[in-house]
Structure formats: structure tokens, C-alpha cells
Write a protein that holds these residues in place. Structure first.
Motif, PDB file in Angstrom:
ATOM      1  N   SER A  31     -12.440  -6.626  12.522  1.00 29.40           N
ATOM      2  CA  SER A  31     -13.659  -5.983  12.046  1.00 29.40           C
ATOM      3  C   SER A  31     -14.425  -7.011  11.224  1.00 29.40           C
ATOM      4  O   SER A  31     -13.889  -8.074  10.892  1.00 29.40           O
ATOM      5  N   VAL A  32     -15.679  -6.690  10.905  1.00 30.88           N
ATOM      6  CA  VAL A  32     -16.537  -7.663  10.232  1.00 30.88           C
ATOM      7  C   VAL A  32     -17.172  -7.043   9.001  1.00 30.88           C
ATOM      8  O   VAL A  32     -17.749  -5.951   9.070  1.00 30.88           O
ATOM      9  N   ALA A  33     -17.067  -7.733   7.881  1.00 26.10           N
ATOM     10  CA  ALA A  33     -17.738  -7.322   6.648  1.00 26.10           C
ATOM     11  C   ALA A  33     -19.019  -8.128   6.484  1.00 26.10           C
ATOM     12  O   ALA A  33     -19.006  -9.356   6.591  1.00 26.10           O
ATOM     13  N   LEU A  34     -20.132  -7.427   6.231  1.00 24.53           N
ATOM     14  CA  LEU A  34     -21.441  -8.051   6.067  1.00 24.53           C
ATOM     15  C   LEU A  34     -22.058  -7.619   4.742  1.00 24.53           C
ATOM     16  O   LEU A  34     -21.701  -6.580   4.185  1.00 24.53           O
ATOM     17  N   TYR A  35     -23.018  -8.412   4.272  1.00 24.82           N
ATOM     18  CA  TYR A  35     -23.740  -8.057   3.056  1.00 24.82           C
ATOM     19  C   TYR A  35     -24.870  -7.093   3.404  1.00 24.82           C
ATOM     20  O   TYR A  35     -25.686  -7.360   4.287  1.00 24.82           O
ATOM     21  N   ASN A  36     -24.902  -5.955   2.719  1.00 23.97           N
ATOM     22  CA  ASN A  36     -25.947  -4.961   2.914  1.00 23.97           C
ATOM     23  C   ASN A  36     -27.049  -5.212   1.887  1.00 23.97           C
ATOM     24  O   ASN A  36     -26.859  -5.005   0.692  1.00 23.97           O
ATOM     25  N   HIS A  37     -28.197  -5.665   2.366  1.00 21.71           N
ATOM     26  CA  HIS A  37     -29.279  -6.029   1.445  1.00 21.71           C
ATOM     27  C   HIS A  37     -29.844  -4.811   0.723  1.00 21.71           C
ATOM     28  O   HIS A  37     -30.282  -4.917  -0.426  1.00 21.71           O
ATOM     29  N   ASP A  38     -29.843  -3.679   1.385  1.00 18.62           N
ATOM     30  CA  ASP A  38     -30.386  -2.478   0.745  1.00 18.62           C
ATOM     31  C   ASP A  38     -29.449  -1.971  -0.350  1.00 18.62           C
ATOM     32  O   ASP A  38     -29.883  -1.661  -1.461  1.00 18.62           O
ATOM     33  N   ALA A  39     -28.165  -1.921  -0.023  1.00 12.20           N
ATOM     34  CA  ALA A  39     -27.185  -1.426  -0.996  1.00 12.20           C
ATOM     35  C   ALA A  39     -26.726  -2.507  -1.965  1.00 12.20           C
ATOM     36  O   ALA A  39     -26.086  -2.208  -2.971  1.00 12.20           O
ATOM     37  N   LYS A  40     -27.059  -3.776  -1.635  1.00  9.97           N
ATOM     38  CA  LYS A  40     -26.656  -4.927  -2.459  1.00  9.97           C
ATOM     39  C   LYS A  40     -25.147  -4.952  -2.681  1.00  9.97           C
ATOM     40  O   LYS A  40     -24.659  -5.179  -3.789  1.00  9.97           O
ATOM     41  N   THR A  41     -24.417  -4.742  -1.580  1.00 10.75           N
ATOM     42  CA  THR A  41     -22.960  -4.792  -1.641  1.00 10.75           C
ATOM     43  C   THR A  41     -22.429  -5.139  -0.256  1.00 10.75           C
ATOM     44  O   THR A  41     -23.171  -5.168   0.728  1.00 10.75           O
ATOM     45  N   TRP A  42     -21.133  -5.408  -0.188  1.00 15.82           N
ATOM     46  CA  TRP A  42     -20.494  -5.765   1.070  1.00 15.82           C
ATOM     47  C   TRP A  42     -19.857  -4.537   1.697  1.00 15.82           C
ATOM     48  O   TRP A  42     -19.331  -3.673   1.006  1.00 15.82           O
ATOM     49  N   GLY A  43     -19.914  -4.454   3.023  1.00 18.23           N
ATOM     50  CA  GLY A  43     -19.298  -3.340   3.725  1.00 18.23           C
ATOM     51  C   GLY A  43     -18.982  -3.708   5.158  1.00 18.23           C
ATOM     52  O   GLY A  43     -19.543  -4.662   5.717  1.00 18.23           O
ATOM     53  N   VAL A  44     -18.068  -2.954   5.776  1.00 14.71           N
ATOM     54  CA  VAL A  44     -17.664  -3.201   7.158  1.00 14.71           C
ATOM     55  C   VAL A  44     -18.676  -2.567   8.098  1.00 14.71           C
ATOM     56  O   VAL A  44     -19.040  -1.390   7.938  1.00 14.71           O
ATOM     57  N   ASP A  45     -19.113  -3.342   9.073  1.00 21.38           N
ATOM     58  CA  ASP A  45     -20.017  -2.833  10.101  1.00 21.38           C
ATOM     59  C   ASP A  45     -19.163  -2.399  11.290  1.00 21.38           C
ATOM     60  O   ASP A  45     -18.643  -3.226  12.045  1.00 21.38           O
ATOM     61  N   ASP A  46     -19.010  -1.080  11.466  1.00 23.45           N
ATOM     62  CA  ASP A  46     -18.169  -0.555  12.538  1.00 23.45           C
ATOM     63  C   ASP A  46     -18.662  -0.967  13.919  1.00 23.45           C
ATOM     64  O   ASP A  46     -17.872  -1.032  14.877  1.00 23.45           O
TER      65      ASP A  46
END
Length: 496
Positions: free
Chosen positions: A352-367
Motif C-alpha cells: 500500500s502507499v502512504a501519501l501527503y494529503n495537502h488538504d488535511a495536512k497529514t499523511w494517509g494511505v491511498d487505498d
């Protein structure tokens, strides 16, 4: 030159290639014939050191050319702090990085010194131990620093000795009586191990070495290089003598001949040829070499091509397979599960891949980017050996990673893989047009842990479970006699 059927086919392939761009690792771009469309193609040869010149898709905020050098560097640095996916994993001290390199950028801007500016940018990218941190090469500057060769190559054996393993018939080293297999004892009056540790790797390969063993290989490769005309004092002992000798040698231009010869069996497919080749070895054993993971004009559906190739070996009842990913330059990681489908009999998690979410300003897994291996038939369950080396890079490292879990598979090599497994996609065009690239995502295993990517201690990559020793006999066979030692060993093991 190969012919192509229609412009429509080219456009279709262009669209396919464009859709793959966010998942490519170790790639550059090219322009399709009959069109003006740029598509990504694998950066095939590590020794040739090609790098992307402009990103395929440029957002407005990726182009810093209209800013001052110092301002652009500050903006770049802030982006790295925010978006770089392995800051904690590699314990990157971002404040220290800026404190070190910002003054160099500022001074270069004051002096309008483009070379000093470029070298500061290059040093900044190299201070981040990640094979996907890149800046395009400027051959004029590179040649100025390492265009000279002292006429030999070095390899460290498992017993600790540093020997000459490449020696052209003429040149500075041959002229002073240095022989193949000579042990180097000192470099400029410094013990050889210390001299290696002090070797500057600013101009080493792209992608840069990031694991501990890859760094040592690069130090061995670049110690015997320098500016043309530079002198060095070496102490050495020839293999037929017990007496050390001391000599002064002068670096001469060799068009990187010695460096290129340090990559054994580094043949490569042209960008428009098939990304893999196959042949039948002695006693019917199958051999497939995968150069990269991407469609080409001759092979728009590489997964289908791989499956057809494997089916042929299954039909011929091949007793085993050697899968060669040495020097694999990466590509679209989504092809790895497709290529490996016939080796599995049950669905298996890949990553799986974790990316930076610019809107949430945090890191999360992109399913949407998670990958699993879905079994395909016909199933190949005969013994498999995967050949790897330190230049097995990016998506290419996925093959030994996932196949090593199977009971019928061994990985074999002198060294582990490169240790660079992040998702590429970040590109910034700096003032003067220098393009800097960086990864934007981290690959995670089924438990959410970072996989393959080298850590702060230089540990990473996929290690061979059968490690062939670096003995003088093996090095002689590989570099002097041009034998494929790893392939020979793999075939011996399969036959047993």
C-alpha cells in the motif's frame, strides 16, 4: 529502425504511458515519433547516468524559474520538509540541511556563479539518502571533477583486501607496473580503508547509492578518479610479489571507460524494445531477464508478453526458472503483481502507499494505490532463482521482495538490491532550468510498515538468501574472463 503502424496506435500508447506516470520509478521521458507527445521511458543504463530534463506534467507551482535563487531554494526546502515521505525513517535533520546549504546558494546568487549554485543544489539532494532524490547531470561539471581516471578499478573481497579488478592494457596504472589482482595498501599515504571512507560521492551514480554496501561499492568505484591531471601516490603489492611498491600516477581522460566496466553484464534494451528477453538454458531450464517495468512501442502490453513467454516454458515443461532482475531500472510498480501472478496459488498482499494529503495536512494511505497479487493460470510451481544486484532498483526490487516468500524461490547475488522503493512524482524546475525530482509516497507492507527503502543506518533493499562470496577467483571470472558467475551458480543450484 522499427516501423510503427499508425499514428492512432502511437496516440493510444501515449495515453497509456501518461496514465502510468505517477507510479514510475527510475524513469526519464522521450518524444514519440510522428507526435510531439512526451512519454516516460525507463532510465535503463545506470552507467550512462541519464536523468529527466523536464517533468512530464508541470503544475504552475512546480516551476520556480521566475524566482530568485535563494527564494527558490527556501520554497524547495519547505516543500521537502512538508512532502518528503521518509523524514522519520531516515532521521532527516531538515533544519541542519537548510543551515548548511542556504548560505552556499545565497553566495552563489550574489556572485552569479551558476556552477557553485548547481553544485550546492546537487549536494543538498545528495545529503538526503534516497535514490529517488535526483538533479539532472551537467556533464561539463561532472567531467571537471571526475573526468580523469588513474587507470584501474577497485573491488573489496570478503577477506577485506582491496584489489585491482579492472586494468586496461594501457594507461597510468599499467605504465607503472600495476598488475591485475594487485592489493592496494595506501592511497596518498592514507590506509586504503580510511581513504575509501573519505571518498567524495557527490558525482557518483544517479540514482545515488543509499545502503551501506552500495556506498562502499561507489567508494571503490570513485576513489581511483579525479580531475584530469590530478596526481595520487599509491602503495600496492602485486600478486606475484611480497614487496610493497610506491608510485605516483596521474589521472587521464578515459571517457569513463573504467567506470562503465565496473558494471558487469550491464547490457540494456533500447527504449522501444521489449522490456524483457527469454531463452532456454542447458537441460531445458528457463531464463527470463526483466530490464524494466513499462510498456514500449514494440510491447504495449508487457504483462501479457511476460505471461505468454512463461506459458511457453510451462508448455515445454521447463524444470526450473532463473528470473534475472540485475540492473532492473524500475518502472510502473503495478506490473510486478501482474508479472508474478502465475507464481502464486492464492491472493497475496503486495503493498500500500502512504501519501501527503495537502488538504488535511497529514499523511494517509491511498487505498486506490494498494496492490495485491491475484493468481493466474497456468501456474508455475517449479524451482525459481531470482538474480539480483545493487542496481536492481525501484519497482524491480518488487520481484525479489514478493517472490522470496514462496517456498520454491531463492534470491541469489553478490549484494542486496538498491534500497529505493518510494513512489516518484515530485518535480521542481529551479532557476536556470535545473530539474530536481523527489519521491512523494512510501511503500508499506500488510502491517503498515515501510518496506525495502533504506533507513538511517543504511539498511535496506532485498538481501539474497544465497549470497555468492566475493573471492579473488569469482572476481577474476566475472571481470577478467567475462563469465556470468551468478547465472552459472544459479544453474548449478537448480540442477541439484
Amino acid at each position: 529502425m522499427k516501423s510503427y503502424q499508425t499514428t492512432q496506435t502511437l496516440l493510444l500508447l501515449s495515453i497509456i504511458a501518461l496514465s502510468l506516470t505517477p507510479l514510475l520509478t527510475g524513469c526519464t521521458t522521450t518524444t514519440l515519433p510522428l507526435t510531439e507527445i512526451e512519454v516516460p521511458v525507463p532510465d535503463i543504463s545506470l552507467s550512462a547516468l541519464p536523468l529527466p530534463k523536464v517533468p512530464l506534467l508541470t503544475r504552475g507551482d512546480d516551476d520556480f524559474r521566475g524566482r530568485g535563487w535563494a527564494q527558490a531554494f527556501l520554497d524547495l526546502h519547505q516543500r521537502m520538509v512538508r512532502e518528503y515521505p521518509y523524514s522519520d525513517w531516515k532521521t532527516i535533520d531538515w533544519k541542519q540541511r537548510y543551515t548548511t546549504y542556504a548560505p552556499l546558494i545565497n553566495q552563489a546568487e550574489k556572485d552569479n556563479d551558476v556552477q557553485a549554485y548547481y553544485e550546492a543544489l546537487r549536494a543538498y539532494t545528495r545529503s538526503i539518502p534516497d535514490g529517488n532524490m535526483r538533479i539532472e547531470n551537467v556533464e561539463e561539471y561532472r567531467r571537471e571533477h571526475i573526468g580523469g581516471s588513474f587507470g584501474f578499478g577497485l573491488m573489496q573481497l570478503d577477506d577485506g583486501r582491496v584489489i585491482v579488478h579492472i586494468l586496461p592494457g594501457s594507461g597510468p596504472a599499467a605504465n607503472i607496473g600495476l598488475q591485475w589482482g594487485a592489493e592496494i595498501l595506501e592511497w596518498n599515504h592514507t590506509p586504503i580503508q580510511t581513504a575509501l571512507e573519505q571518498t567524495d560521492l557527490l558525482w557518483a551514480e544517479n540514482p545515488q547509492p543509499v545502503t551501506t554496501e552500495a556506498k562502499r561499492l561507489a567508494q571503490l568505484r570513485y576513489l581511483p578518479r579525479g580531475p584530469i591531471g590530478e596526481q595520487a601516490v599509491i602503495m600496492f603489492r602485486n600478486p606475484d610479489s611480497t614487496t610493497p611498491w610506491v608510485a605516483t600516477i596521474t589521472a587521464v581522460e578515459d571517457n569513463y571507460e573504467v567506470i562503465n566496466r565496473t558494471y558487469p553484464h550491464n547490457d540494456a534494451q533500447a527504449p522501444f524494445e521489449a522490456p524483457l528477453i527469454a531463452k532456454t538454458l542447458d537441460d531445458g531450464y528457463a531464463y527470463i531477464r526483466i530490464y524494466f517495468e513499462a510498456p514500449t512501442l514494440s510491447t504495449p502490453f508487457p504483462a501479457n508478453y511476460f505471461q505468454r513467454t512463461l506459458n511457453r516454458f510451462i508448455k515445454d515443461d521447463a524444470p526450473g526458472l532463473i528470473l534475472d532482475v540485475r540492473g532492473n531500472s524500475g518502472g510502473d510498480i503495478r506490473y510486478v503483481p501482474k508479472f508474478c501472478a502465475a507464481f502464486f496459488d492464492k491472493q497475496t498482499f503486495f503493498h500500500s502507499v502512504a501519501l501527503y494529503n495537502h488538504d488535511a495536512k497529514t499523511w494517509g494511505v491511498d487505498d486506490n494505490l494498494s496492490l495485491r497479487i491475484k493468481p493466474d493460470k497456468p501456474h508455475f510451481n517449479k524451482p525459481i532463482i531470482v538474480l539480483i544486484d545493487e542496481n536492481t532498483f525501484g519497482a524491480g526490487e518488487g520481484f525479489p521482495l514478493v517472490l522470496a516468500a514462496l517456498p520454491n524461490v531463492h534470491t541469489l547475488g553478490f549484494h542486496g538490491t538498491h534500497g529505493t522503493f518510494g513512489l516518484t512524482g515530485g518535480d521542481v524546475i529551479m532557476p536556470k532550468g535545473f530539474t530536481l525530482s523527489y519521491p512523494v509516497g512510501r511503500s508499506l507492507d500488510a502491517d503498515g510498515r515501510i518496506q525495502v527503502e533504506s533507513n538511517a543506518q543504511g539498511q535496506g533493499g532485498v538481501q539474497p538468501d544465497i549470497r555468492i562470496p566475493l573471492t579473488e577467483d569469482n572476481i577474476r571470472a566475472l571481470y577478467k574472463d567475462n563469465q556470468d558467475v551468478l547465472l552459472q551458480e544459479a544453474l548449478k543450484i537448480l540442477k541439484k
